[in-house]
Design an enzyme around this catalytic site. Structure first.
Site, short mmCIF file in Angstrom:
data_model
loop_
_atom_site.label_atom_id
_atom_site.label_comp_id
_atom_site.label_asym_id
_atom_site.label_seq_id
_atom_site.Cartn_x
_atom_site.Cartn_y
_atom_site.Cartn_z
N CYS A 172 0.86 -1.19 0.00
CA CYS A 172 0.00 0.00 0.00
C CYS A 172 0.90 1.24 0.00
O CYS A 172 1.63 1.46 -0.95
CB CYS A 172 -0.94 -0.06 1.21
N ASP A 220 -8.87 -2.86 -7.57
CA ASP A 220 -8.28 -1.66 -6.97
C ASP A 220 -8.23 -0.52 -7.99
O ASP A 220 -7.17 -0.16 -8.50
CB ASP A 220 -6.88 -1.99 -6.45
N HIS A 251 -7.56 -4.18 -3.05
CA HIS A 251 -6.41 -3.51 -2.45
C HIS A 251 -6.20 -4.11 -1.06
O HIS A 251 -7.15 -4.40 -0.35
CB HIS A 251 -6.70 -2.01 -2.35
#
Length: 283
Positions: A172, A220, A251
């Protein structure tokens, strides 16, 4: 879980709204406050859910340490004496939490000196309050995060027991940090792996020297919007890279403390590719 709830949570966790607004919108989507509260445990991380490698695993040695001035974090070594390549593990936008420490231990179990850096060191370290950690990450200057990364991999290249070959893996926010480190052209970075991370500007791609492994989640949309330009620049500049799209995954699919977004099949496959990639390029 309905994708609309996951998408809302993703927008919230990446700074587009505060917690009060998130809860209000979640209540509207769910139909009531009670229904929203029932969804929260699945949407939020629960660190009691998953610990694949315990701290007392006899195959590893763990310590919280400062490996260079201002570069604090969680260092995990294989217990067996020897020389090993090193890997910097860069956390998500909630800081150096129990999940990332577990990932760091997993990496050490694969035969690497692994360092989970705490990018909030200068601000006093990662707090237990995830909301506060997210705010602190949001206030972190990109140039300061990059300086931390560069100092960390320089230290890992010379730390006791290191072979001198260093890679970086990030998740991330940390995936974006890996891309930023790659385009800095730092010679200490020998391989980079970015999980669903924000891409670096295409104009900076020529500076990349290290091979890259890029993992993306099919659902995502926020992060995936930047893939085309990044991939085109990597190809145009003859960079060594692998790009994998995990269809049907969200995600943060690697985060096994998050029931709503974790995808075991995608996580296991991405991890096997990550380990193989590091073994190929770090030796």
């Amino acid at each position: 879980m309905d994708q609309k709830f996951i998408d809302l949570f993703d927008r919230y966790t990446h700074g587009s709204m505060n917690r009060r607004d998130f809860l209000e919108r979640l209540s509207l989507l769910a139909g009531s406050s009670a229904a929203a509260l029932a969804l929260l445990p699945a949407l939020e991380n629960n660190y009691a859910r998953a610990e694949l490698v315990p701290e007392n695993d006899p195959a590893i040695v763990t310590e919280t340490v400062e490996i260079a001035p201002g570069i604090k974090g969680y260092l995990v070594r294989p217990a067996a004496q020897g020389t090993y390549p090193a890997v910097l593990v860069i956390h998500e936008n909630r800081g150096l939490n129990p999940h990332i420490k577990d990932v760091t231990r997993r990496m050490a179990k694969e035969g690497f000196i692994a360092f989970g850096g705490d990018y909030l060191t200068a601000a006093g370290g990662t707090p237990a309050d995830e909301e506060k950690a997210r705010e602190m990450i949001g206030a972190l200057k990109p140039e300061d995060a990059l300086a931390f990364s560069r100092a960390a991999i320089a230290a890992l290249a010379t730390i006791q027991g290191s072979s001198g070959k260093v890679g970086a893996v990030g998740f991330c926010w940390g995936g974006g940090a890996v891309n930023a480190l790659a385009v800095s052209g730092d010679p200490n970075l020998k391989a980079g792996v970015a999980y669903y991370g924000r891409q670096a500007p295409a104009a900076e791609v020529p500076k990349i020297a290290a091979p890259l492994l890029l993992h993306y989640a099919g659902l995502d949309e926020r992060i995936n919007a930047g893939i085309a330009d990044y991939e085109a620049a990597l190809k145009a500049n003859g960079k060594v890279f692998e790009l994998h799209m995990y269809e049907g995954a969200n995600h943060a699919f690697n985060n096994d403390t998050n029931a709503a977004r974790y995808n075991k099949d995608a996580a296991d496959l991405a991890w096997s590719r990550t380990v193989a990639f590091f073994k190929k390029y770090l030796g």
